[in-house]
Design a protein around this motif. Structure first.
Motif, short mmCIF file in Angstrom:
data_model
loop_
_atom_site.label_atom_id
_atom_site.label_comp_id
_atom_site.label_asym_id
_atom_site.label_seq_id
_atom_site.Cartn_x
_atom_site.Cartn_y
_atom_site.Cartn_z
N SER A 11 0.85 -1.19 0.00
CA SER A 11 0.00 0.00 0.00
C SER A 11 0.89 1.24 0.00
O SER A 11 2.05 1.18 0.39
N PRO A 12 0.36 2.38 -0.41
CA PRO A 12 1.15 3.62 -0.43
C PRO A 12 1.66 4.01 0.96
O PRO A 12 2.69 4.67 1.08
N THR A 13 0.95 3.60 2.00
CA THR A 13 1.36 3.95 3.36
C THR A 13 2.22 2.88 4.03
O THR A 13 2.61 3.02 5.18
N GLY A 14 2.49 1.81 3.30
CA GLY A 14 3.31 0.72 3.84
C GLY A 14 2.46 -0.47 4.23
O GLY A 14 1.28 -0.35 4.51
N ARG A 16 1.11 -4.62 3.51
CA ARG A 16 0.35 -5.31 2.47
C ARG A 16 -0.94 -5.84 3.07
O ARG A 16 -0.93 -6.43 4.14
N ARG A 17 -2.04 -5.63 2.36
CA ARG A 17 -3.32 -6.18 2.79
C ARG A 17 -3.28 -7.68 2.59
O ARG A 17 -2.77 -8.19 1.59
N ARG A 29 2.95 -5.99 7.85
CA ARG A 29 4.17 -5.22 7.63
C ARG A 29 5.41 -6.12 7.57
O ARG A 29 6.47 -5.69 7.18
#
Length: 64
Positions: A11-14, A16-17, A29
């Motif tokens: 994700s752009p904020t760090g 992974r879903r 993370r």
């Protein structure tokens, strides 16, 4: 049929879903987060799952 466990692109904020059988398990993370999500989903040996190629049917699919 989609993979039962998917670790999506970063994700752009760090992080992974992670989805398990189409349900969002959380944002990972690191490998420890993925292991914890798998454990909560009922996989008792989740810590070993990431390293075993013979577990292809349930091993997570990495996207991106």
């Amino acid at each position: 049929m989609s993979a039962p466990i998917v670790i999506h692109q970063p994700s752009p904020t760090g992080g992974r879903r992670v989805t398990i059988r189409g349900q969002i398990a959380g944002l990972a993370r690191d490998d420890q987060d993925v292991t914890e999500f798998l454990r909560r989903a009922g996989l008792p040996d989740a810590d070993q799952l990431l390293d075993h190629p013979e577990a292809r049917e349930i091993r997570p699919t990495w996207s991106g």
